[in-house]
Design an enzyme around this catalytic site. Sequence first.
Site, PDB file in Angstrom:
ATOM      1  N   ARG A  20      82.174  47.314  -0.140  1.00 12.31           N
ATOM      2  CA  ARG A  20      81.466  46.717  -1.270  1.00 12.31           C
ATOM      3  C   ARG A  20      82.068  45.351  -1.592  1.00 12.31           C
ATOM      4  O   ARG A  20      83.234  45.276  -2.024  1.00 12.31           O
ATOM      5  CB  ARG A  20      81.559  47.638  -2.500  1.00 12.31           C
ATOM      6  CG  ARG A  20      80.747  48.913  -2.290  1.00 12.31           C
ATOM      7  CD  ARG A  20      80.678  49.732  -3.545  1.00 12.31           C
ATOM      8  NE  ARG A  20      81.909  50.434  -3.848  1.00 12.31           N
ATOM      9  CZ  ARG A  20      81.965  51.554  -4.568  1.00 12.31           C
ATOM     10  NH1 ARG A  20      80.867  52.085  -5.060  1.00 12.31           N
ATOM     11  NH2 ARG A  20      83.115  52.131  -4.807  1.00 12.31           N
ATOM     12  N   ASP A  22      89.423  50.270   3.832  1.00 13.22           N
ATOM     13  CA  ASP A  22      88.985  51.175   4.895  1.00 13.22           C
ATOM     14  C   ASP A  22      87.708  50.550   5.461  1.00 13.22           C
ATOM     15  O   ASP A  22      87.262  49.518   4.971  1.00 13.22           O
ATOM     16  CB  ASP A  22      88.683  52.560   4.269  1.00 13.22           C
ATOM     17  CG  ASP A  22      88.708  53.672   5.313  1.00 13.22           C
ATOM     18  OD1 ASP A  22      88.930  53.387   6.507  1.00 13.22           O
ATOM     19  OD2 ASP A  22      88.500  54.836   4.914  1.00 13.22           O
ATOM     20  N   HIS A  59      91.931  57.875   3.636  1.00 15.39           N
ATOM     21  CA  HIS A  59      92.329  56.552   3.163  1.00 15.39           C
ATOM     22  C   HIS A  59      93.398  56.644   2.058  1.00 15.39           C
ATOM     23  O   HIS A  59      94.417  55.958   2.104  1.00 15.39           O
ATOM     24  CB  HIS A  59      91.084  55.813   2.651  1.00 15.39           C
ATOM     25  CG  HIS A  59      91.329  54.379   2.306  1.00 15.39           C
ATOM     26  ND1 HIS A  59      90.404  53.616   1.636  1.00 15.39           N
ATOM     27  CD2 HIS A  59      92.396  53.572   2.515  1.00 15.39           C
ATOM     28  CE1 HIS A  59      90.901  52.389   1.465  1.00 15.39           C
ATOM     29  NE2 HIS A  59      92.093  52.344   1.985  1.00 15.39           N
ATOM     30  N   ASP A  93      87.384  50.137  -6.167  1.00 13.64           N
ATOM     31  CA  ASP A  93      86.736  48.811  -6.136  1.00 13.64           C
ATOM     32  C   ASP A  93      85.552  48.672  -7.090  1.00 13.64           C
ATOM     33  O   ASP A  93      85.053  47.566  -7.287  1.00 13.64           O
ATOM     34  CB  ASP A  93      86.298  48.475  -4.712  1.00 13.64           C
ATOM     35  CG  ASP A  93      85.331  49.499  -4.145  1.00 13.64           C
ATOM     36  OD1 ASP A  93      85.102  50.539  -4.804  1.00 13.64           O
ATOM     37  OD2 ASP A  93      84.789  49.272  -3.044  1.00 13.64           O
ATOM     38  N   ASP A  94      85.109  49.762  -7.701  1.00 11.98           N
ATOM     39  CA  ASP A  94      83.978  49.650  -8.630  1.00 11.98           C
ATOM     40  C   ASP A  94      84.420  49.832 -10.080  1.00 11.98           C
ATOM     41  O   ASP A  94      83.623  50.204 -10.939  1.00 11.98           O
ATOM     42  CB  ASP A  94      82.904  50.692  -8.288  1.00 11.98           C
ATOM     43  CG  ASP A  94      83.415  52.113  -8.441  1.00 11.98           C
ATOM     44  OD1 ASP A  94      84.646  52.303  -8.518  1.00 11.98           O
ATOM     45  OD2 ASP A  94      82.594  53.043  -8.472  1.00 11.98           O
ATOM     46  N   ASP A 120      90.187  64.980  -5.269  1.00 13.34           N
ATOM     47  CA  ASP A 120      90.289  65.073  -6.736  1.00 13.34           C
ATOM     48  C   ASP A 120      90.040  66.493  -7.248  1.00 13.34           C
ATOM     49  O   ASP A 120      90.602  66.899  -8.269  1.00 13.34           O
ATOM     50  CB  ASP A 120      89.434  64.018  -7.465  1.00 13.34           C
ATOM     51  CG  ASP A 120      88.018  63.950  -6.957  1.00 13.34           C
ATOM     52  OD1 ASP A 120      87.744  64.474  -5.857  1.00 13.34           O
ATOM     53  OD2 ASP A 120      87.163  63.374  -7.661  1.00 13.34           O
ATOM     54  N   SER A 144      80.252  59.203  -4.465  1.00 15.75           N
ATOM     55  CA  SER A 144      79.949  60.250  -5.452  1.00 15.75           C
ATOM     56  C   SER A 144      78.914  59.792  -6.479  1.00 15.75           C
ATOM     57  O   SER A 144      78.614  60.506  -7.408  1.00 15.75           O
ATOM     58  CB  SER A 144      81.235  60.684  -6.147  1.00 15.75           C
ATOM     59  OG  SER A 144      81.927  59.569  -6.636  1.00 15.75           O
TER      60      SER A 144
END
Length: 307
Positions: free
Chosen positions: A101, A128, A174, A196-197, A275, A306
């Site tokens: 992204r 990654d 990762h 990253d988001d 998680d 997700s």
Amino acid sequence: MRLKTTYIIGVLLIIWASFIYFTFINRPLSLAESPENIDNQLNALEGGIDEQFRQNREMISKVHTFLEYKKRNKMKNESSKQTKKEHNIFVIPILVFACNRVSVSRCLDQLIRYRPNPDQFPIIVSQDCNHKETTDVINKYGSQVTLIKQPDQSDIEVLPQEKKFKGYFKIARHYGWALNQTFFNFNFDAVIIVEDDLEVAPDFFEYFTATYPLLLEDPTLWCISAWNDNGKIGLVNENKPEQLYRTDFFPGLGWMLTKKLWSELCTKWPKSYWDDWIRQPNQRKERTCIRPEISRTKTFGKIGVSK
Ligand SMILES: *[C@@H]1O[C@H](CO)[C@@H](O)[C@H](O)[C@H]1NC(C)=O
Ligand SMILES: *[C@@H]1O[C@H](CO)[C@@H](O)[C@H](O)[C@H]1NC(C)=O
């Protein structure tokens, strides 16, 4: 040391001077005087010398006490400096997970803008996926961030029914690799994980700076998260941004862990759904995370594994 030497020389001079004084100046001895007179004068001289010695001893003892006091004070000053050092001057990297992204720039821009000190909060971007456009975006930040790339791009074999969840396997691979790099290669004591988001609040760094000592000191804590899972407007007390809670439910989304915890988890790190795995009793062991009343992060990604 110089101070001590000066004092000792001073004291010796005083002793010497008093000797001279009592033997020469205070010596009106005359042969014409009677033996009793001489006797009396000798007694007076002896008494004077004794008194001088007493005063000198007193002085030496005062000098010793003073030097001792200085030494203790200096040690105290140094130990308080040491304590300050341990509490304020720590280095915690921000580990940003990136893949494909290009909008990672939004996350990086904010981290760079809000971090109070680049030396204290170095940013490591772990990428990654080998996505070239994303790599190009990250490279534009130059020395403001450190880019590392997950080297194992081999396909992951999964059961047919898990094919659509392959992304979760890649993410776990990762995470495992990048955390090992951070703790065992770069050798940091703690890390703040960001994806990253994620957008961060202006006081994101202040939040972690304030809570890091708690994580170190309290063995019943195992993470600090910047996220409140139920942190919608209307559900939170907006007047209490300083409010913290313990939570049994690992919130993630901008969170900090220590090397000590990673050492515990790294050898059994799962192949997927990390998680969910981390929330299991075998991992959590009754420990809690700290989470804020008001979230210090928020996701902006519309597309993701997700969603
Ligand atoms: C210790 O620190 C205090 C103030 O921080 C200072 O006044 C004092 O002189 C220092 N003592 C020594 C021995 O350095
Ligand atoms: C991380 O490194 C440790 C020690 O070298 C190793 O035992 C472990 O398998 C690694 N974990 C992951 C997830 O790569």
